[in-house]
Design a protein around this motif. Sequence first.
Motif, PDB file in Angstrom:
ATOM      1  N   GLY A  46       1.131  -0.215  -3.370  1.00  0.00           N
ATOM      2  CA  GLY A  46       1.829   0.282  -2.199  1.00  0.00           C
ATOM      3  C   GLY A  46       1.237  -0.309  -0.937  1.00  0.00           C
ATOM      4  O   GLY A  46       0.035  -0.556  -0.853  1.00  0.00           O
ATOM      5  N   GLY A  47       2.097  -0.533   0.038  1.00  0.00           N
ATOM      6  CA  GLY A  47       1.635  -1.027   1.328  1.00  0.00           C
ATOM      7  C   GLY A  47       1.052   0.104   2.159  1.00  0.00           C
ATOM      8  O   GLY A  47       1.447   1.266   2.021  1.00  0.00           O
ATOM      9  N   LEU A  48       0.124  -0.251   3.002  1.00  0.00           N
ATOM     10  CA  LEU A  48      -0.536   0.746   3.838  1.00  0.00           C
ATOM     11  C   LEU A  48      -0.524   0.329   5.298  1.00  0.00           C
ATOM     12  O   LEU A  48      -0.640  -0.847   5.629  1.00  0.00           O
ATOM     13  CB  LEU A  48      -1.988   0.933   3.399  1.00  0.00           C
ATOM     14  CG  LEU A  48      -2.216   1.473   1.990  1.00  0.00           C
ATOM     15  CD1 LEU A  48      -3.701   1.426   1.654  1.00  0.00           C
ATOM     16  CD2 LEU A  48      -1.694   2.883   1.880  1.00  0.00           C
ATOM     17  N   ASP A  54       3.264   2.834   3.734  1.00  0.00           N
ATOM     18  CA  ASP A  54       4.464   2.382   4.450  1.00  0.00           C
ATOM     19  C   ASP A  54       5.740   2.518   3.628  1.00  0.00           C
ATOM     20  O   ASP A  54       6.827   2.211   4.104  1.00  0.00           O
ATOM     21  CB  ASP A  54       4.303   0.946   4.951  1.00  0.00           C
ATOM     22  CG  ASP A  54       4.214  -0.096   3.848  1.00  0.00           C
ATOM     23  OD1 ASP A  54       4.353   0.251   2.647  1.00  0.00           O
ATOM     24  OD2 ASP A  54       4.017  -1.283   4.175  1.00  0.00           O
ATOM     25  N   GLY A  55       5.641   2.974   2.365  1.00  0.00           N
ATOM     26  CA  GLY A  55       6.829   3.175   1.537  1.00  0.00           C
ATOM     27  C   GLY A  55       7.345   1.918   0.864  1.00  0.00           C
ATOM     28  O   GLY A  55       8.409   1.933   0.248  1.00  0.00           O
ATOM     29  N   ILE A  56       6.611   0.821   0.982  1.00  0.00           N
ATOM     30  CA  ILE A  56       7.037  -0.438   0.365  1.00  0.00           C
ATOM     31  C   ILE A  56       6.003  -0.845  -0.680  1.00  0.00           C
ATOM     32  O   ILE A  56       4.826  -0.987  -0.361  1.00  0.00           O
ATOM     33  CB  ILE A  56       7.192  -1.553   1.413  1.00  0.00           C
ATOM     34  CG1 ILE A  56       8.242  -1.159   2.450  1.00  0.00           C
ATOM     35  CG2 ILE A  56       7.558  -2.872   0.739  1.00  0.00           C
ATOM     36  CD1 ILE A  56       8.349  -2.109   3.624  1.00  0.00           C
ATOM     37  N   SER A  57       6.451  -1.003  -1.921  1.00  0.00           N
ATOM     38  CA  SER A  57       5.529  -1.477  -2.953  1.00  0.00           C
ATOM     39  C   SER A  57       5.770  -2.958  -3.201  1.00  0.00           C
ATOM     40  O   SER A  57       6.893  -3.445  -3.106  1.00  0.00           O
ATOM     41  CB  SER A  57       5.685  -0.674  -4.243  1.00  0.00           C
ATOM     42  OG  SER A  57       6.928  -0.913  -4.839  1.00  0.00           O
ATOM     43  N   ARG A  58       4.702  -3.634  -3.508  1.00  0.00           N
ATOM     44  CA  ARG A  58       4.743  -5.048  -3.831  1.00  0.00           C
ATOM     45  C   ARG A  58       4.146  -5.187  -5.221  1.00  0.00           C
ATOM     46  O   ARG A  58       3.108  -4.594  -5.502  1.00  0.00           O
ATOM     47  CB  ARG A  58       3.953  -5.850  -2.819  1.00  0.00           C
ATOM     48  CG  ARG A  58       4.601  -5.828  -1.441  1.00  0.00           C
ATOM     49  CD  ARG A  58       3.571  -6.060  -0.332  1.00  0.00           C
ATOM     50  NE  ARG A  58       4.161  -5.879   0.984  1.00  0.00           N
ATOM     51  CZ  ARG A  58       4.255  -4.708   1.614  1.00  0.00           C
ATOM     52  NH1 ARG A  58       3.805  -3.608   1.054  1.00  0.00           N
ATOM     53  NH2 ARG A  58       4.807  -4.625   2.804  1.00  0.00           N
ATOM     54  N   GLY A  59       4.817  -5.943  -6.067  1.00  0.00           N
ATOM     55  CA  GLY A  59       4.327  -6.033  -7.431  1.00  0.00           C
ATOM     56  C   GLY A  59       4.709  -7.312  -8.123  1.00  0.00           C
ATOM     57  O   GLY A  59       5.292  -8.226  -7.545  1.00  0.00           O
ATOM     58  N   GLN A  93      13.944  -5.006  -1.776  1.00  0.00           N
ATOM     59  CA  GLN A  93      14.145  -5.873  -0.620  1.00  0.00           C
ATOM     60  C   GLN A  93      14.217  -7.315  -1.083  1.00  0.00           C
ATOM     61  O   GLN A  93      14.872  -8.135  -0.465  1.00  0.00           O
ATOM     62  CB  GLN A  93      13.021  -5.681   0.389  1.00  0.00           C
ATOM     63  CG  GLN A  93      13.048  -4.327   1.056  1.00  0.00           C
ATOM     64  CD  GLN A  93      11.949  -4.192   2.088  1.00  0.00           C
ATOM     65  OE1 GLN A  93      11.174  -5.116   2.340  1.00  0.00           O
ATOM     66  NE2 GLN A  93      11.864  -3.029   2.706  1.00  0.00           N
ATOM     67  N   GLY A  94      13.533  -7.594  -2.181  1.00  0.00           N
ATOM     68  CA  GLY A  94      13.591  -8.936  -2.741  1.00  0.00           C
ATOM     69  C   GLY A  94      12.856  -9.029  -4.060  1.00  0.00           C
ATOM     70  O   GLY A  94      11.865  -8.342  -4.271  1.00  0.00           O
ATOM     71  N   VAL A  95      13.374  -9.876  -4.937  1.00  0.00           N
ATOM     72  CA  VAL A  95      12.740 -10.222  -6.207  1.00  0.00           C
ATOM     73  C   VAL A  95      12.723 -11.742  -6.257  1.00  0.00           C
ATOM     74  O   VAL A  95      13.762 -12.376  -6.020  1.00  0.00           O
ATOM     75  CB  VAL A  95      13.520  -9.650  -7.415  1.00  0.00           C
ATOM     76  CG1 VAL A  95      12.892 -10.087  -8.732  1.00  0.00           C
ATOM     77  CG2 VAL A  95      13.618  -8.136  -7.330  1.00  0.00           C
ATOM     78  N   PHE A 120       9.716  -3.604  -3.124  1.00  0.00           N
ATOM     79  CA  PHE A 120      10.556  -2.454  -3.434  1.00  0.00           C
ATOM     80  C   PHE A 120      10.310  -1.327  -2.451  1.00  0.00           C
ATOM     81  O   PHE A 120       9.164  -0.991  -2.152  1.00  0.00           O
ATOM     82  CB  PHE A 120      10.244  -1.963  -4.852  1.00  0.00           C
ATOM     83  CG  PHE A 120      11.143  -0.883  -5.361  1.00  0.00           C
ATOM     84  CD1 PHE A 120      12.424  -1.157  -5.805  1.00  0.00           C
ATOM     85  CD2 PHE A 120      10.718   0.434  -5.386  1.00  0.00           C
ATOM     86  CE1 PHE A 120      13.255  -0.173  -6.282  1.00  0.00           C
ATOM     87  CE2 PHE A 120      11.538   1.431  -5.872  1.00  0.00           C
ATOM     88  CZ  PHE A 120      12.804   1.139  -6.307  1.00  0.00           C
ATOM     89  N   THR A 121      11.383  -0.743  -1.928  1.00  0.00           N
ATOM     90  CA  THR A 121      11.272   0.391  -1.034  1.00  0.00           C
ATOM     91  C   THR A 121      11.381   1.663  -1.865  1.00  0.00           C
ATOM     92  O   THR A 121      12.389   1.890  -2.523  1.00  0.00           O
ATOM     93  CB  THR A 121      12.393   0.379   0.022  1.00  0.00           C
ATOM     94  OG1 THR A 121      12.332  -0.862   0.720  1.00  0.00           O
ATOM     95  CG2 THR A 121      12.224   1.518   1.005  1.00  0.00           C
TER      96      THR A 121
END
Length: 122
Positions: A46-48, A54-59, A93-95, A120-121
């Motif tokens: 998760g983003g901070l 911030d509700g946005i995960s990156r993976g 948001q994007g892949v 991902f949101t």
Amino acid sequence: MEESFRAALLASGAVTALTGDRIDFGANPQDTACPRLVLWTISDTGGLLLSGPDGISRGRVQVDCYGESYGAAKRLSRAVRAVLDGYSGGGFQGVFHAGTRDSQDSEAPFRVSLDFITVFTS
């Protein structure tokens, strides 16, 4: 994120024409028919912000494309890549495609593994 990722693949006629509903996270029974997809969450952070998440995960998600022949596994990998590379929707948001590997061991069908970076949101 996993449910939305799988749903994007199941919504693709090009993918399901090859796999049917044999698209699963973290399960790869040896007796499952091919072609099939096995999905793995490699990372999910998760983003901070200073104020908190911030509700946005990156993976990163690995998609293993199995086929009885190298050609079958490769065709499936191309269909998956066509659907997911640049995909947005369903919370994404994007892949983005990040890499591909081919492999086979003596007791398994042919495999092409694709890695995708996800934003991902939640």
